[in-house]
Design a protein around this motif. Structure first.
Motif, mmCIF file in Angstrom:
data_model
loop_
_atom_site.group_PDB
_atom_site.id
_atom_site.type_symbol
_atom_site.label_atom_id
_atom_site.label_comp_id
_atom_site.label_asym_id
_atom_site.label_seq_id
_atom_site.Cartn_x
_atom_site.Cartn_y
_atom_site.Cartn_z
ATOM 1 N N VAL A 69 0.849 -1.191 0.000
ATOM 2 C CA VAL A 69 0.000 0.000 0.000
ATOM 3 C C VAL A 69 0.884 1.239 0.000
ATOM 4 N N TYR A 70 0.507 2.191 -0.857
ATOM 5 C CA TYR A 70 1.307 3.396 -1.052
ATOM 6 C C TYR A 70 0.494 4.656 -0.798
ATOM 7 N N ASP A 71 1.188 5.640 -0.237
ATOM 8 C CA ASP A 71 0.693 7.013 -0.176
ATOM 9 C C ASP A 71 1.578 7.751 -1.178
ATOM 10 N N ARG A 72 1.022 8.000 -2.347
ATOM 11 C CA ARG A 72 1.783 8.497 -3.497
ATOM 12 C C ARG A 72 2.848 7.475 -3.843
ATOM 13 N N SER A 73 4.127 7.779 -3.736
ATOM 14 C CA SER A 73 5.161 6.797 -4.072
ATOM 15 C C SER A 73 5.772 6.137 -2.840
ATOM 16 N N ARG A 74 5.311 6.506 -1.658
ATOM 17 C CA ARG A 74 5.881 5.984 -0.406
ATOM 18 C C ARG A 74 5.121 4.748 0.072
ATOM 19 N N LEU A 75 5.859 3.650 0.289
ATOM 20 C CA LEU A 75 5.271 2.423 0.821
ATOM 21 C C LEU A 75 4.882 2.667 2.278
ATOM 22 N N VAL A 76 3.605 2.433 2.625
ATOM 23 C CA VAL A 76 3.126 2.724 3.983
ATOM 24 C C VAL A 76 2.566 1.503 4.698
ATOM 25 N N GLY A 77 2.462 0.370 4.037
ATOM 26 C CA GLY A 77 1.944 -0.815 4.716
ATOM 27 C C GLY A 77 1.688 -1.966 3.771
ATOM 28 N N GLN A 78 1.253 -3.064 4.360
ATOM 29 C CA GLN A 78 0.864 -4.244 3.598
ATOM 30 C C GLN A 78 -0.511 -4.693 4.076
ATOM 31 N N LEU A 79 -1.174 -5.452 3.221
ATOM 32 C CA LEU A 79 -2.433 -6.032 3.649
ATOM 33 C C LEU A 79 -2.513 -7.471 3.201
ATOM 34 N N GLY A 80 -3.286 -8.235 3.958
ATOM 35 C CA GLY A 80 -3.597 -9.616 3.604
ATOM 36 C C GLY A 80 -5.082 -9.688 3.307
ATOM 37 N N ARG A 81 -5.450 -10.567 2.383
ATOM 38 C CA ARG A 81 -6.855 -10.654 1.990
ATOM 39 C C ARG A 81 -7.236 -12.100 1.698
ATOM 40 N N SER A 82 -8.494 -12.387 1.991
ATOM 41 C CA SER A 82 -9.055 -13.696 1.696
ATOM 42 C C SER A 82 -10.505 -13.497 1.277
ATOM 43 N N CYS A 83 -10.856 -13.990 0.084
ATOM 44 C CA CYS A 83 -12.209 -13.838 -0.446
ATOM 45 C C CYS A 83 -12.733 -15.199 -0.881
ATOM 46 N N GLU A 84 -14.001 -15.432 -0.597
ATOM 47 C CA GLU A 84 -14.626 -16.697 -0.931
ATOM 48 C C GLU A 84 -15.943 -16.455 -1.661
ATOM 49 N N ALA A 85 -16.170 -17.186 -2.751
ATOM 50 C CA ALA A 85 -17.422 -17.074 -3.506
ATOM 51 C C ALA A 85 -18.562 -17.626 -2.664
ATOM 52 N N VAL A 86 -19.576 -16.782 -2.424
ATOM 53 C CA VAL A 86 -20.703 -17.196 -1.586
ATOM 54 C C VAL A 86 -22.022 -17.254 -2.353
ATOM 55 N N ALA A 87 -22.098 -16.651 -3.530
ATOM 56 C CA ALA A 87 -23.331 -16.686 -4.313
ATOM 57 C C ALA A 87 -23.013 -16.611 -5.800
ATOM 58 N N ASP A 88 -23.435 -17.625 -6.522
ATOM 59 C CA ASP A 88 -23.281 -17.639 -7.972
ATOM 60 C C ASP A 88 -24.538 -17.004 -8.558
ATOM 61 N N LEU A 89 -24.383 -15.832 -9.169
ATOM 62 C CA LEU A 89 -25.504 -15.090 -9.727
ATOM 63 C C LEU A 89 -25.706 -15.418 -11.202
ATOM 64 N N GLU A 90 -25.097 -16.493 -11.644
ATOM 65 C CA GLU A 90 -25.144 -16.970 -13.024
ATOM 66 C C GLU A 90 -24.692 -15.879 -13.982
ATOM 67 N N ALA A 91 -25.502 -15.432 -14.910
ATOM 68 C CA ALA A 91 -25.084 -14.456 -15.920
ATOM 69 C C ALA A 91 -24.698 -13.110 -15.322
ATOM 70 N N GLN A 92 -25.192 -12.792 -14.113
ATOM 71 C CA GLN A 92 -24.871 -11.505 -13.483
ATOM 72 C C GLN A 92 -23.513 -11.509 -12.779
#
Length: 160
Positions: A69-92
């Motif tokens: 994560v950057y504030d302009r060109s300065r590195l200010v942190g890191q993040l971790g993320r986890s996402c899981e599919a919970v609803a298949d909306l088919e064509a949407q």
């Protein structure tokens, strides 16, 4: 844009809330209400896809990873993320439930979102700030996420 980009974008959202950066302060006239708006950029550094348990469904498909994560060109942190599919909306598209953890020098900020990934790409979304530790122990508000490229997002964090 592919589904993997959803995770990168969501993760970027959490970062904003904890960072220093451009901000605007406001009060209710009595000094009781303070608000800060931060503008940051997140760039994906790692990501992995964990396949859905049932090959006939997207439910359970997971994406995990990390961003700088950057504030302009300065590195200010890191993040971790986890996402899981919970609803298949088919064509949407597909709805994902995402959890984001942002590690900064002063503490940790957490956020959650339920963005939709459509055939055209990720729909703009907001993530709710759910808490924090250290300097961010009272964090609340939201993070608006705007995907710029498959690996970079603009984040606007509204801390209240």
């Amino acid at each position: 844009m592919n589904k993997r980009n959803v995770v990168a974008t969501i993760g970027a959202a959490a970062v904003l809330s904890a960072m220093g950066g451009a901000y605007a302060a406001a009060s209710d006239g009595h000094g009781a209400t303070r608000q800060r708006v931060l503008h940051l950029t997140s760039r994906q550094t790692q990501d992995a896809e964990i396949g859905a348990p049932n090959p006939d469904s997207l439910l359970g498909l997971r994406f995990v990873g990390a961003d700088d994560v950057y504030d302009r060109s300065r590195l200010v942190g890191q993040l971790g993320r986890s996402c899981e599919a919970v609803a298949d909306l088919e064509a949407q598209g597909v709805n994902f439930q995402c959890v984001i953890t942002l590690a900064l020098e002063g503490g940790i900020i957490t956020a959650q979102a339920m963005p939709t990934f459509t055939p055209e790409g990720l729909v703009d979304f907001e993530a709710a700030i759910t808490g924090g530790t250290g300097a961010y122990r009272h964090a609340r508000g939201f993070v608006a996420v705007d995907q710029v490229t498959e690996t970079e997002s603009r984040l606007t964090v509204d801390l209240r």
